[in-house]
Design a protein around this motif. Structure first.
Motif, PDB file in Angstrom:
ATOM      1  N   ILE A   2       0.846  -1.192   0.000  1.00 19.94           N
ATOM      2  CA  ILE A   2       0.000   0.000   0.000  1.00 19.94           C
ATOM      3  C   ILE A   2       0.884   1.245   0.000  1.00 19.94           C
ATOM      4  O   ILE A   2       1.864   1.320   0.748  1.00 19.94           O
ATOM      5  CB  ILE A   2      -0.916   0.031   1.241  1.00 19.94           C
ATOM      6  N   THR A   3       0.522   2.199  -0.833  1.00 19.51           N
ATOM      7  CA  THR A   3       1.229   3.472  -0.871  1.00 19.51           C
ATOM      8  C   THR A   3       0.390   4.506  -0.138  1.00 19.51           C
ATOM      9  O   THR A   3      -0.780   4.709  -0.471  1.00 19.51           O
ATOM     10  CB  THR A   3       1.455   3.934  -2.326  1.00 19.51           C
ATOM     11  N   GLU A   4       0.989   5.147   0.844  1.00 24.32           N
ATOM     12  CA  GLU A   4       0.250   6.180   1.574  1.00 24.32           C
ATOM     13  C   GLU A   4       0.051   7.380   0.661  1.00 24.32           C
ATOM     14  O   GLU A   4       0.969   7.855   0.009  1.00 24.32           O
ATOM     15  CB  GLU A   4       0.994   6.610   2.828  1.00 24.32           C
ATOM     16  N   THR A   5      -1.166   7.845   0.622  1.00 26.65           N
ATOM     17  CA  THR A   5      -1.536   8.957  -0.234  1.00 26.65           C
ATOM     18  C   THR A   5      -2.243   9.997   0.621  1.00 26.65           C
ATOM     19  O   THR A   5      -3.164   9.669   1.370  1.00 26.65           O
ATOM     20  CB  THR A   5      -2.469   8.478  -1.361  1.00 26.65           C
ATOM     21  N   VAL A   6      -1.801  11.247   0.499  1.00 22.04           N
ATOM     22  CA  VAL A   6      -2.396  12.326   1.275  1.00 22.04           C
ATOM     23  C   VAL A   6      -2.970  13.352   0.310  1.00 22.04           C
ATOM     24  O   VAL A   6      -2.261  13.859  -0.564  1.00 22.04           O
ATOM     25  CB  VAL A   6      -1.363  12.994   2.208  1.00 22.04           C
ATOM     26  N   LEU A   7      -4.236  13.634   0.455  1.00 21.70           N
ATOM     27  CA  LEU A   7      -4.928  14.625  -0.372  1.00 21.70           C
ATOM     28  C   LEU A   7      -5.297  15.800   0.520  1.00 21.70           C
ATOM     29  O   LEU A   7      -6.002  15.636   1.513  1.00 21.70           O
ATOM     30  CB  LEU A   7      -6.195  14.036  -0.992  1.00 21.70           C
ATOM     31  N   THR A   8      -4.785  16.973   0.166  1.00 18.74           N
ATOM     32  CA  THR A   8      -5.093  18.185   0.910  1.00 18.74           C
ATOM     33  C   THR A   8      -5.974  19.061   0.043  1.00 18.74           C
ATOM     34  O   THR A   8      -5.625  19.344  -1.103  1.00 18.74           O
ATOM     35  CB  THR A   8      -3.805  18.942   1.298  1.00 18.74           C
ATOM     36  N   THR A   9      -7.112  19.461   0.586  1.00 14.65           N
ATOM     37  CA  THR A   9      -8.049  20.328  -0.127  1.00 14.65           C
ATOM     38  C   THR A   9      -8.456  21.470   0.802  1.00 14.65           C
ATOM     39  O   THR A   9      -8.248  21.399   2.013  1.00 14.65           O
ATOM     40  CB  THR A   9      -9.309  19.554  -0.560  1.00 14.65           C
ATOM     41  N   ALA A  10      -9.059  22.493   0.218  1.00 15.62           N
ATOM     42  CA  ALA A  10      -9.504  23.641   1.019  1.00 15.62           C
ATOM     43  C   ALA A  10     -10.791  23.323   1.776  1.00 15.62           C
ATOM     44  O   ALA A  10     -11.067  23.927   2.810  1.00 15.62           O
ATOM     45  CB  ALA A  10      -9.701  24.855   0.125  1.00 15.62           C
ATOM     46  N   VAL A  11     -11.585  22.387   1.258  1.00 10.51           N
ATOM     47  CA  VAL A  11     -12.831  21.971   1.903  1.00 10.51           C
ATOM     48  C   VAL A  11     -12.892  20.449   1.900  1.00 10.51           C
ATOM     49  O   VAL A  11     -12.243  19.789   1.091  1.00 10.51           O
ATOM     50  CB  VAL A  11     -14.080  22.535   1.185  1.00 10.51           C
ATOM     51  N   LYS A  12     -13.691  19.907   2.787  1.00  9.80           N
ATOM     52  CA  LYS A  12     -13.853  18.451   2.854  1.00  9.80           C
ATOM     53  C   LYS A  12     -14.551  17.959   1.580  1.00  9.80           C
ATOM     54  O   LYS A  12     -15.484  18.587   1.099  1.00  9.80           O
ATOM     55  CB  LYS A  12     -14.692  18.084   4.085  1.00  9.80           C
ATOM     56  N   ILE A  13     -14.049  16.844   1.035  1.00  5.88           N
ATOM     57  CA  ILE A  13     -14.656  16.291  -0.179  1.00  5.88           C
ATOM     58  C   ILE A  13     -15.657  15.201   0.200  1.00  5.88           C
ATOM     59  O   ILE A  13     -15.560  14.594   1.262  1.00  5.88           O
ATOM     60  CB  ILE A  13     -13.590  15.742  -1.160  1.00  5.88           C
ATOM     61  N   ASP A  14     -16.618  14.956  -0.708  1.00  4.63           N
ATOM     62  CA  ASP A  14     -17.625  13.932  -0.413  1.00  4.63           C
ATOM     63  C   ASP A  14     -17.083  12.537  -0.724  1.00  4.63           C
ATOM     64  O   ASP A  14     -16.058  12.379  -1.374  1.00  4.63           O
ATOM     65  CB  ASP A  14     -18.941  14.205  -1.150  1.00  4.63           C
ATOM     66  N   THR A  15     -17.798  11.532  -0.273  1.00  9.02           N
ATOM     67  CA  THR A  15     -17.375  10.140  -0.400  1.00  9.02           C
ATOM     68  C   THR A  15     -17.210   9.713  -1.860  1.00  9.02           C
ATOM     69  O   THR A  15     -16.260   9.016  -2.204  1.00  9.02           O
ATOM     70  CB  THR A  15     -18.382   9.211   0.305  1.00  9.02           C
ATOM     71  N   GLY A  16     -18.129  10.140  -2.718  1.00  8.09           N
ATOM     72  CA  GLY A  16     -18.053   9.776  -4.134  1.00  8.09           C
ATOM     73  C   GLY A  16     -16.781  10.286  -4.788  1.00  8.09           C
ATOM     74  O   GLY A  16     -16.095   9.547  -5.506  1.00  8.09           O
TER      75      GLY A  16
END
Length: 183
Positions: free
Chosen positions: A106-120
């Motif tokens: 497994i490769t750790e992946t970090v997603l940074t956004t300005a707002v929380k994203i939805d599940t889809g």
């Protein structure tokens, strides 16, 4: 001894033990929890305090974590405190998590956004990244309003900064460079 060597040795021993007794998944979850709790200033201070005697540190750790963790994880706490290495617990947890993820492919992946994203959207991004990098991923999300919009994606050692803040910084740099060059 070098702090990184200490954490690697303890995490490897814990990893091997968890693997042998078929508790890798549970101890992995323990280490995620330990890492989060060790970020608390009070816990950091307690772990690094030379004033608190080892037996008291062990009791505090058992009170904080006792009912929520595997006996193997609690035994790690006892060992680190006994050997005066309790301040290395956060690093041990990080190393254990990393080693477990590597073992699972497994490769750790970090997603940074300005707002929380939805599940889809989260699932779509996970699928795209997994396909693009030909790996299983574990997506962690961070919300950072300072990036204004867009996203920052870290996949293993790869870093993609598509944030509005970064684009504005580049425009500003280009503007300053252009205006200095025309003087």
């Amino acid at each position: 001894m070098n702090q990184s060597k200490i954490s690697v040795r303890y995490s490897r021993a814990l990893f091997q033990s968890a693997l042998e007794i078929n508790l890798l998944d549970k101890v992995y979850q323990d280490m995620r929890f330990v890492l989060e709790i060790c970020r608390m200033p009070e816990v950091k201070e307690m772990l690094g305090s030379p004033i608190i005697v080892p037996s008291r540190k062990t009791r505090i750790l058992h009170v904080i974590f006792g009912k929520n963790l595997q006996k193997l994880t609690l035994a790690l706490f006892d060992l680190t405190v006994k050997n005066g290495r309790e301040s290395s617990l956060p690093a041990i947890a990080r190393d254990f998590i990393s080693e477990t993820m590597k073992y699972r492919g497994i490769t750790e992946t970090v997603l940074t956004t300005a707002v929380k994203i939805d599940t889809g959207l989260r699932e779509k991004i996970s699928a795209i990244v997994a396909d693009l990098f030909k790996t299983k991923i574990e997506l962690r999300e961070n919300v950072d309003e300072n990036i204004i919009g867009g996203f920052i994606l870290k996949v293993g050692d790869n870093y993609f900064n598509a944030s509005i803040k970064n684009k504005l910084r580049k425009i500003r740099k280009d503007f300053i460079t252009t205006s200095i060059g025309t003087d």
